[in-house]
Write a protein that holds these residues in place. Structure first.
Motif, PDB file in Angstrom:
ATOM      1  N   SER A   1      -5.837  -0.116   0.008  1.00 38.86           N
ATOM      2  CA  SER A   1      -5.930  -1.421  -0.536  1.00 38.86           C
ATOM      3  C   SER A   1      -7.158  -1.461  -1.769  1.00 38.86           C
ATOM      4  O   SER A   1      -7.076  -2.208  -2.686  1.00 38.86           O
ATOM      5  N   ILE A   2      -8.349  -0.664  -1.301  1.00 43.74           N
ATOM      6  CA  ILE A   2      -9.397  -0.535  -2.356  1.00 43.74           C
ATOM      7  C   ILE A   2      -8.891   0.040  -3.666  1.00 43.74           C
ATOM      8  O   ILE A   2      -9.127  -0.677  -4.723  1.00 43.74           O
TER       9      ILE A   2
ATOM     10  N   ASP B   1       0.875  -1.262   0.120  1.00 40.41           N
ATOM     11  CA  ASP B   1       0.075  -0.155  -0.077  1.00 40.41           C
ATOM     12  C   ASP B   1       0.822   1.223   0.207  1.00 40.41           C
ATOM     13  O   ASP B   1       0.456   2.238  -0.577  1.00 40.41           O
TER      14      ASP B   1
ATOM     15  N   GLU C   1      -1.190   7.528   8.409  1.00 41.41           N
ATOM     16  CA  GLU C   1      -2.653   7.762   7.834  1.00 41.41           C
ATOM     17  C   GLU C   1      -2.725   9.194   7.631  1.00 41.41           C
ATOM     18  O   GLU C   1      -3.353   9.682   6.540  1.00 41.41           O
TER      19      GLU C   1
ATOM     20  N   THR D   1      -6.623   6.349   4.244  1.00 37.55           N
ATOM     21  CA  THR D   1      -6.488   5.242   5.158  1.00 37.55           C
ATOM     22  C   THR D   1      -5.762   3.701   4.381  1.00 37.55           C
ATOM     23  O   THR D   1      -5.787   3.961   3.146  1.00 37.55           O
ATOM     24  N   TYR D   2      -5.305   3.002   5.011  1.00 41.04           N
ATOM     25  CA  TYR D   2      -4.544   1.633   4.634  1.00 41.04           C
ATOM     26  C   TYR D   2      -5.727   1.177   3.814  1.00 41.04           C
ATOM     27  O   TYR D   2      -5.632   0.332   2.899  1.00 41.04           O
ATOM     28  N   GLU D   3      -6.869   0.856   4.635  1.00 38.86           N
ATOM     29  CA  GLU D   3      -7.988   0.348   4.063  1.00 38.86           C
ATOM     30  C   GLU D   3      -8.411   0.934   2.748  1.00 38.86           C
ATOM     31  O   GLU D   3      -8.755   0.273   1.843  1.00 38.86           O
ATOM     32  N   GLU D   4      -8.367   2.134   2.745  1.00 39.55           N
ATOM     33  CA  GLU D   4      -8.863   2.909   1.411  1.00 39.55           C
ATOM     34  C   GLU D   4      -7.635   2.489   0.425  1.00 39.55           C
ATOM     35  O   GLU D   4      -8.230   2.081  -0.883  1.00 39.55           O
TER      36      GLU D   4
ATOM     37  N   SER E   1      -0.345  -6.232   1.865  1.00 43.33           N
ATOM     38  CA  SER E   1      -1.323  -5.069   2.403  1.00 43.33           C
ATOM     39  C   SER E   1      -1.013  -4.922   3.852  1.00 43.33           C
ATOM     40  O   SER E   1      -0.641  -5.966   4.715  1.00 43.33           O
ATOM     41  N   LYS E   2      -1.135  -3.705   4.259  1.00 41.69           N
ATOM     42  CA  LYS E   2      -0.957  -3.184   5.615  1.00 41.69           C
ATOM     43  C   LYS E   2      -2.191  -3.919   6.336  1.00 41.69           C
ATOM     44  O   LYS E   2      -1.989  -4.346   7.619  1.00 41.69           O
ATOM     45  N   THR E   3      -3.307  -4.119   5.865  1.00 41.67           N
ATOM     46  CA  THR E   3      -4.464  -4.905   6.462  1.00 41.67           C
ATOM     47  C   THR E   3      -3.983  -6.368   6.857  1.00 41.67           C
ATOM     48  O   THR E   3      -4.401  -6.629   7.839  1.00 41.67           O
ATOM     49  N   ASP E   4      -3.530  -7.061   5.918  1.00 40.79           N
ATOM     50  CA  ASP E   4      -3.037  -8.212   6.088  1.00 40.79           C
ATOM     51  C   ASP E   4      -1.989  -8.404   7.045  1.00 40.79           C
ATOM     52  O   ASP E   4      -1.822  -9.431   7.928  1.00 40.79           O
TER      53      ASP E   4
END
Length: 611
Positions: A510-511, A429, A499, A505-508, A453-456
């Motif tokens: 990834s999307i 990311d 962030e 955000t990291y979630e954004e 990814s940061k989420t993972d």
């Protein structure tokens, strides 16, 4: 090379004799592969030609020429056909025509790389092929790194009529694995005979050239043997894949590069700690093999540590020999991150250093001030954005220089030959957003998390805290991600967070990454798709601003991908342009046409709501 044309081929042997050279008919040319750069696809379906063997091969096998092309091997009990790697994934896979011509056994020698959450695709393709057409499918896959960014993860298997009867390991340090199963060829014939549409189509099939051999596949005393029972495929979780895949990749690189271990700048954040956990996972895998008397792995360990009598007593013991971690603090670093790095290093057993690099930072700044007669300041001290960024970047870049210096001399200081491979820790990311300094400590020899990814990685930290019993990771998980390049507050607290710096955000991220790469979205098409999923919480104008902000940042930082550290390939939205994401690195950051189209769309939506 056949008739001056290069083909990617499978050579089929029996008792030192070449039965058939089978050229590949569907070449892999997407994502990480560029087979057509080197090979030509064989397009003469169900045809063979005579291939004159080179003289040195003639002397070995005692044959002057062999069949070359698309044929099957006929034994007394069954016919054996081949499809190679990519051909299983192609829309018109050879196994269809092979099954129509009565071929009972189909074998596939594959070079299929590991990718997070991909194992089910291979399983479903094999299961679907044998469910639809019947037959026995033998899938063999390479194991180990390709000397580059890919790791081939095994998963050999045997299936019959839509059911698996044997499954190989996905992640292992063993170089060779042999699977066996006992199956009844008559079950294939009975299965196919029940499908009347199959029978009607098979009757019209044009036959393959058959190479007949007098070699029996059958067990002589059949009444004493039972067939292998169907099994349920056992999948690894995504977190297990992150733990084992990059770990096997690192081990392959370490032993094949002839280096003495790894050096990691350990900041105490999620990314560098995830990298440390992967190295620790590698040590666990190596220790497991040596404890099971795997002599080849033990020999590699002894060569790497330069001690022919050494045998690891625990993963931590091995980690102390192979892994040096280093916390490189400045006046902008907090005690919290320093202590988190130290505690994790203690638990995994790495040889840990904690140094302060302020003297080097101040030396560089003093060169500037002496020359230019002006002192740059951080933004919190009244400086501009450009001053603030320059002062952050010099800290980051010096960490790379110091890291390589320590990696070269650490083994020398310990009385061992060689040097250490430097590991980087930029996640996918941050690479996509360009949120790192070019030629900072993200620049390294290898990066095991570069397409994760940061989420993972956050989930991976929790997984490791439980699976490896590393309690230090719990406080690391709870801490906000920060680069620690700006001054702390008066009470020693961190002001800077990732962030907030990135503006997303990291979630954004990834999307955005998945839409950009997997869905081939540019600014406008991404905006349209996000209208569908984000409209409940954001207005069209807010979505438009977010999309435009991402593409501007991605465009102006795209040049950083030209120097990004080689990373383990794990995610399909990796921005690595070396072989996966072939795009220019100079973009028009204003995206005039696309951004105007987005603005017009926002206006039309607003007008429609008024009316």
């Amino acid at each position: 090379m056949h008739k001056n044309v290069s083909y990617n081929c499978r050579v089929i042997f029996l008792n030192k004799q070449i039965l058939l050279i089978r050229p590949k008919m569907s070449l892999a040319d997407d994502e990480n592969y560029r087979e057509r750069r080197y090979f030509t696809a064989w397009t003469k379906l169900k045809q063979i030609e005579d291939y004159q063997l080179p003289k040195f091969v003639q002397e070995i096998v005692g044959q002057m020429s062999v069949p070359f092309g698309d044929a099957v091997i006929q034994t007394p009990e069954a016919a054996i056909g081949t499809e190679i790697c990519e051909e299983l994934w192609s829309p018109l896979s050879p196994h269809i025509n092979l099954a129509m011509d009565g071929v009972e056994i189909i074998s596939n020698p594959s070079g299929s790389h590991h990718q997070l959450r991909k194992a089910d695709r291979r399983v479903n393709l094999i299961k679907g092929a044998t469910t639809k057409c019947g037959g026995i499918y033998l899938f063999a896959n390479q194991r180990g790194c390709d000397g580059d960014r890919l790791y081939f993860d095994g998963c050999a298997s045997i299936a019959i009529n839509g059911e698996f009867v044997s499954q190989g390991a996905q992640f292992s340090l063993k170089e060779v694995e042999v699977l066996t199963a006992i199956v009844d060829v008559e079950d294939v014939r009975t299965y196919r005979n029940r499908v009347r549409s199959f029978q009607a189509m098979a009757e019209k099939s044009i036959p393959y050239p058959r190479i007949k051999i007098n070699f029996s596949l059958a067990i002589k005393e059949q009444f004493l043997v039972s067939c292998s029972k169907p099994i349920e495929w056992k999948y690894h979780s995504a977190m297990e894949e992150i733990a084992f895949g990059p770990a096997c990749w690192l081990w392959d690189f370490l032993r094949r590069s002839k280096q003495g271990g790894f050096f990691l700048p350990l900041s105490g954040g999620i990314d560098s700690c995830s990298t440390a956990c992967i190295v620790y996972s590698m040590c666990c895998l190596v220790y497991f093999e040596t404890s099971k008397n795997n002599k080849s792995v033990l020999a590699e360990v002894q060569r790497i540590v330069n001690d022919q009598n050494y045998s690891p007593t625990s993963p931590q013991d091995l980690c102390s020999k192979l892994f040096v971690t280093c916390y490189m603090g400045t006046s902008n670093s907090s005690e919290d991150t320093k202590n988190r790095a130290k505690e994790l290093a203690l638990q995994i057993g790495s040889n840990h250093l904690s140094i302060v690099i302020d003297v080097a930072v101040n030396a560089i700044v003093s060169i500037w001030t002496t020359t230019m007669r002006i002192m740059p300041k951080f933004k919190v001290n009244g400086g501009s954005e450009i001053e603030n960024l320059a002062l952050q970047n010099i800290q980051a870049r010096l960490r790379m220089v110091i890291g390589y210096f320590f990696a070269q001399l650490s083994l020398w200081a310990a009385g061992r030959p060689g040097s250490l491979l430097v590991l980087g820790s930029a996640n996918v990311d941050e690479s996509l957003r360009g949120y790192f300094t070019k030629y900072d400590c993200s620049s390294a020899d290898l990066n095991p998390i570069g397409s994760i990814s940061k989420t993972d990685l956050r989930s991976f930290i929790l997984y490791c805290s439980e699976s490896f019993e590393l309690s230090a990771l719990k406080t690391i998980y709870d801490a906000p991600p920060t680069a620690e390049l700006e001054p702390l507050s008066n009470d020693g607290r961190i002001r800077q967070t990732d962030e907030e710096d990135m503006g997303m955000t990291y979630e954004e991220l990834s999307i955005y990454g998945k839409l950009r790469k997997q869905k081939s979205c540019g600014p406008y098409s991404m905006f349209v798709k996000l209208l569908e999923s984000w409209s409940e919480n954001l207005t069209p104008k807010q979505i438009a601003e977010k999309v435009k902000f991402f593409f501007v940042k991605h465009a102006i930082n795209r040049h950083k991908m030209t120097t990004i550290t080689p990373a383990y390939f794990a995610e399909t939205y990796s921005p690595d342009d070396n072989r996966f994401d072939h795009r220019q690195f100079l973009y028009p950051a204003d995206f005039t046409w696309q951004f105007n189209a987005i603005d017009n769309k926002v206006q039309r939506i607003a007008l429609s709501e008024i009316n």
